[in-house]
Design a protein around this motif. Structure first.
Motif, PDB file in Angstrom:
ATOM      1  N   ALA A  18       0.838  -1.062  -0.097  1.00  0.00           N
ATOM      2  CA  ALA A  18       0.101  -0.172  -0.054  1.00  0.00           C
ATOM      3  C   ALA A  18       0.938   1.267   0.217  1.00  0.00           C
ATOM      4  CB  ALA A  18      -0.835   0.046   1.042  1.00  0.00           C
ATOM      5  N   ASP A  19       2.126   1.066  -0.321  1.00  0.00           N
ATOM      6  CA  ASP A  19       3.100   1.909  -0.197  1.00  0.00           C
ATOM      7  C   ASP A  19       3.311   2.721   1.157  1.00  0.00           C
ATOM      8  OD1 ASP A  19       5.221   2.876  -1.693  1.00  0.00           O
ATOM      9  OD2 ASP A  19       4.265   4.745  -2.675  1.00  0.00           O
ATOM     10  N   LYS A  20       3.117   2.151   2.263  1.00  0.00           N
ATOM     11  CA  LYS A  20       3.286   2.801   3.492  1.00  0.00           C
ATOM     12  C   LYS A  20       4.477   2.168   4.370  1.00  0.00           C
ATOM     13  CE  LYS A  20      -1.294   4.013   4.293  1.00  0.00           C
ATOM     14  NZ  LYS A  20      -1.585   5.387   3.461  1.00  0.00           N
ATOM     15  N   PRO A  21       5.290   2.813   4.956  1.00  0.00           N
ATOM     16  CA  PRO A  21       6.458   2.522   5.522  1.00  0.00           C
ATOM     17  C   PRO A  21       6.396   1.232   6.502  1.00  0.00           C
ATOM     18  CG  PRO A  21       5.868   4.446   6.461  1.00  0.00           C
ATOM     19  CD  PRO A  21       5.010   4.284   5.642  1.00  0.00           C
ATOM     20  N   VAL A  22       7.144   0.428   6.483  1.00  0.00           N
ATOM     21  CA  VAL A  22       7.378  -0.723   7.483  1.00  0.00           C
ATOM     22  C   VAL A  22       8.885  -1.028   8.028  1.00  0.00           C
ATOM     23  CG1 VAL A  22       7.131  -3.268   7.439  1.00  0.00           C
ATOM     24  CG2 VAL A  22       5.610  -2.242   6.138  1.00  0.00           C
ATOM     25  N   GLN A  23       8.959  -0.881   9.145  1.00  0.00           N
ATOM     26  CA  GLN A  23      10.028  -0.791   9.901  1.00  0.00           C
ATOM     27  C   GLN A  23      10.265  -2.382  10.026  1.00  0.00           C
ATOM     28  OE1 GLN A  23       9.675   1.755  13.362  1.00  0.00           O
ATOM     29  NE2 GLN A  23      10.222   3.453  12.209  1.00  0.00           N
ATOM     30  N   LEU A  24      11.573  -2.765   9.670  1.00  0.00           N
ATOM     31  CA  LEU A  24      11.873  -4.005   9.621  1.00  0.00           C
ATOM     32  C   LEU A  24      12.254  -4.640  11.080  1.00  0.00           C
ATOM     33  CD1 LEU A  24      13.642  -4.717   6.329  1.00  0.00           C
ATOM     34  CD2 LEU A  24      11.075  -5.363   7.224  1.00  0.00           C
TER      35      LEU A  24
END
Length: 159
Positions: free
Chosen positions: A34-40
């Protein structure tokens, strides 16, 4: 003439030898479908399989159905796919067409850097790493993985 050649060679050796390990992965933020940031960092402390791939990569296309089958059976290890691409919409359509049942992230400009940090100096695809709860890489594989390969890697991660 020799100095520029030597400098270029040393630069290539440094990039190829780079292997910062999982710290670089867990410090990264990528985009979801969804082009949202995800912190790994959210995956830190869990057994984790990370599979780098691209839509244009034939061996990646061959490998994904096996990864989907394993994910259907195994929920005790986290799996993420990292598309080494910029086009979120194209990756989203591909993930839907292949019924990918694990989180898919889009690396954009961080894909090659992350692969190199994890020990894939040539940035070849597909590339998979499996990390145990302590943050140690227990499996590193350049090339496609079959179901049996993934199962064996999961056993290593769960020890």
């Amino acid at each position: 003439m020799r100095k520029p050649l030597l400098a270029a060679l040393l630069c290539c050796i440094a990039v190829t030898a780079r292997a910062d390990g999982p710290e670089s992965l867990f410090a990264a933020t990528l985009s979801d479908l969804a082009d949202k940031p995800v912190q790994l960092s959210a995956y830190k402390g869990k057994p984790l399989m990370v599979n780098f791939w691209a839509r244009w990569c034939g061996p990646c296309r061959d490998e994904i159905p096996d990864l989907v089958k394993v994910r259907t059976k195994r929920k005790d290890v986290e799996m993420i796919g990292i598309a080494v691409e910029d086009n979120t919409e194209g990756v989203r359509d591909f993930a839907k067409a292949y019924d990918i049942n694990y989180p898919v992230l889009v690396a954009k400009n961080k894909g090659i850097w992350l692969m190199q940090a994890l020990g894939n100096g040539g940035a070849g695809l597909p590339f998979t790493v499996v990390i145990d709860r302590q943050g140690n890489i227990v499996t590193r594989k350049l090339g496609p993985m079959k179901q049996a390969d993934v199962e064996a890697a999961f056993q290593q991660a769960l020890k």
